[in-house]
Design a protein around this motif. Sequence first.
Motif, short mmCIF file in Angstrom:
data_model
loop_
_atom_site.label_atom_id
_atom_site.label_comp_id
_atom_site.label_asym_id
_atom_site.label_seq_id
_atom_site.Cartn_x
_atom_site.Cartn_y
_atom_site.Cartn_z
N GLU A 29 0.79 -1.22 0.00
CA GLU A 29 0.00 0.00 0.00
C GLU A 29 0.83 1.28 0.00
N THR A 30 1.87 1.27 0.84
CA THR A 30 2.60 2.53 1.04
C THR A 30 3.94 2.54 0.31
N GLY A 31 4.40 1.37 -0.11
CA GLY A 31 5.72 1.31 -0.73
C GLY A 31 6.85 1.28 0.29
N ASP A 32 6.49 1.27 1.59
CA ASP A 32 7.53 1.29 2.62
C ASP A 32 8.20 -0.08 2.75
N ASP A 33 9.50 -0.06 2.86
CA ASP A 33 10.30 -1.27 3.03
C ASP A 33 9.96 -1.95 4.37
N PRO A 34 9.55 -3.23 4.33
CA PRO A 34 9.18 -3.92 5.58
C PRO A 34 10.28 -3.89 6.64
N GLU A 35 11.54 -3.94 6.20
CA GLU A 35 12.63 -3.92 7.18
C GLU A 35 12.68 -2.58 7.91
N ILE A 36 12.39 -1.51 7.18
CA ILE A 36 12.38 -0.18 7.81
C ILE A 36 11.20 -0.07 8.78
N ILE A 37 10.04 -0.56 8.35
CA ILE A 37 8.88 -0.51 9.24
C ILE A 37 9.18 -1.31 10.51
N LYS A 38 9.78 -2.47 10.34
CA LYS A 38 10.13 -3.33 11.47
C LYS A 38 11.03 -2.58 12.45
N LYS A 39 12.01 -1.90 11.89
CA LYS A 39 12.96 -1.18 12.72
C LYS A 39 12.26 -0.06 13.50
N GLU A 40 11.38 0.65 12.80
CA GLU A 40 10.64 1.74 13.45
C GLU A 40 9.72 1.20 14.54
N LEU A 41 9.07 0.07 14.24
CA LEU A 41 8.17 -0.50 15.23
C LEU A 41 8.94 -0.99 16.46
N LEU A 42 10.10 -1.56 16.22
CA LEU A 42 10.92 -2.02 17.35
C LEU A 42 11.35 -0.83 18.20
N ASN A 43 11.63 0.28 17.52
CA ASN A 43 11.99 1.49 18.24
C ASN A 43 10.84 1.95 19.15
N LEU A 44 9.62 1.97 18.60
CA LEU A 44 8.45 2.38 19.39
C LEU A 44 8.24 1.43 20.57
N LEU A 45 8.35 0.13 20.30
CA LEU A 45 8.17 -0.87 21.36
C LEU A 45 9.25 -0.71 22.44
#
Lengths: 288, 215
Positions: A29-45
């Motif tokens: 949907e967004t074109g965002d790289d899953p690895e980058i999303i993963k990294k950002e989510l881990l940061n939030l967590l």
Amino acid sequence: MNTWKELIEFWKSSEMPFHEVILTAEMLETGDDPEIIKKELLNLLSIMMEEAEKQFGKKQETLTNLTGNNAYKLANTSPTYFGRFNYIATTTALSISESNAAMGKIVACPTAGASGIIPGIFYALKKEFKEKTEKLLPAFIVSGGVGNIIAKKATISGAAGGCQAEIGTATAMAAAGLVYYVSRDGVKAGHAASLALKSLMGLVCDPVGGFVEVPCVKRNGNAVNVAISSAEMALANIESKIPLDEVVDAMRIVGKSLPESLRETGEGGIAATPTARRLIESIRHFSN
Amino acid sequence: MGLLNVMGPAMVGPSSSHTLGALRIARFAHKLSEGIPENVEFVLHGSFSKTYKGHGTDRALLAGIMGLKQDDPKIKEAYKIADKTGIKYRFVFEDLGDVHPNTVRIKTYKSGITHEIEGASIGGGAIKITFIDSVACELSWDYDTLIIVNKDAPGILEKILEKINVNVANLYLRRINALLERALTIIELDEPIKDLSHIKKLPYIYECYFIRRDI
């Protein structure tokens, strides 16, 4: 993918674990790289876990002083009925919510007003299962998958849909994460989310004076337990008769039919009680 | 919205519309004034004016105008930091008319230059900048934004656009002073501009600010 059903179908037709399916759908949907999303989510967590550690059971000086020592009280009482998991989760939820009301650092997951629930659940997982934060990420992603579907199909704003859209959404997200952590089962996670959201259907947004303190803080504390019981039921193969997509649609319609006084205006519900009016009078100096 | 928006952002409480959104509007003003202004006035409207203290909106605005980030725990200490910095600030309350209930107008003064922006916090931390130096606009700050004060004369806009090598998402232009022949141009871009100097060097460019996307 705008429905839970589509995510589940995609999962069943693929070889991927369900949390990877959620990331792939996001990429499509967004074109965002899953690895980058993963990294950002881990940061939030990670921020959540750090703050939970820091704020656990602490007294807080909140902006209006209507709350501030609830986490402290619970943390300093040995529980009568709670198991350890519920006890940690509830204390954390109160701690983070009170820190939020005291202008502490929080993760708005999914909103600031409902920011205690997900940390409550994930901090309890971390503590009780002695788990590294990274190991909690798949469950956190599934929580995000639920939240994202609700945000797309309905709303996660209390002003638009009442508290069911904030606390209700957070609780559904937390329940799904709990189930996924132990089962890696997307279908069961969906049932847990449905059970939680149905239990909080219709919950109104009625903050005293309009401030995110009463009844928001204690609602966060209670809601983690709805998440836990919903997850427990789903893990026992109890299914929601109504599928998640339809529950979310119903929540949207209920939210639309709530009068404005019950959507974050501080004019109805708990906010309109005689005691609330007296409290507002006592904190008048915080208003103009 | 997207997964990351649902799961975040990290911020300072208690309310995405009253603290996060307010801080972002003020941070935009901070960037426009190119640093901490000497003088700032916050004009609060509607819900912002009614509950600004209990929601920490006042501290969020002060923190934003001093350039603090949305998840900086120092936001809570904004008054103390402001007094240390020596910035002169004022909160005033005004009915700004038929605008969003969470609207603030921010007037800044720094090194002889004044700016005035108006913005609304429209929920979930999202903002809408509705005026920049009296030019109506609708900026979400989801883009890199270029703000230029230029001569109000034929061909100027063309020259500016010629120097921009990235795609333009939205563009606003309005005459701000007919007597001085000045216009304000606001351009939202899909990518950042690496080097502003060749735009600044153009004849008839009086002021030029580039405000990077923040989140």
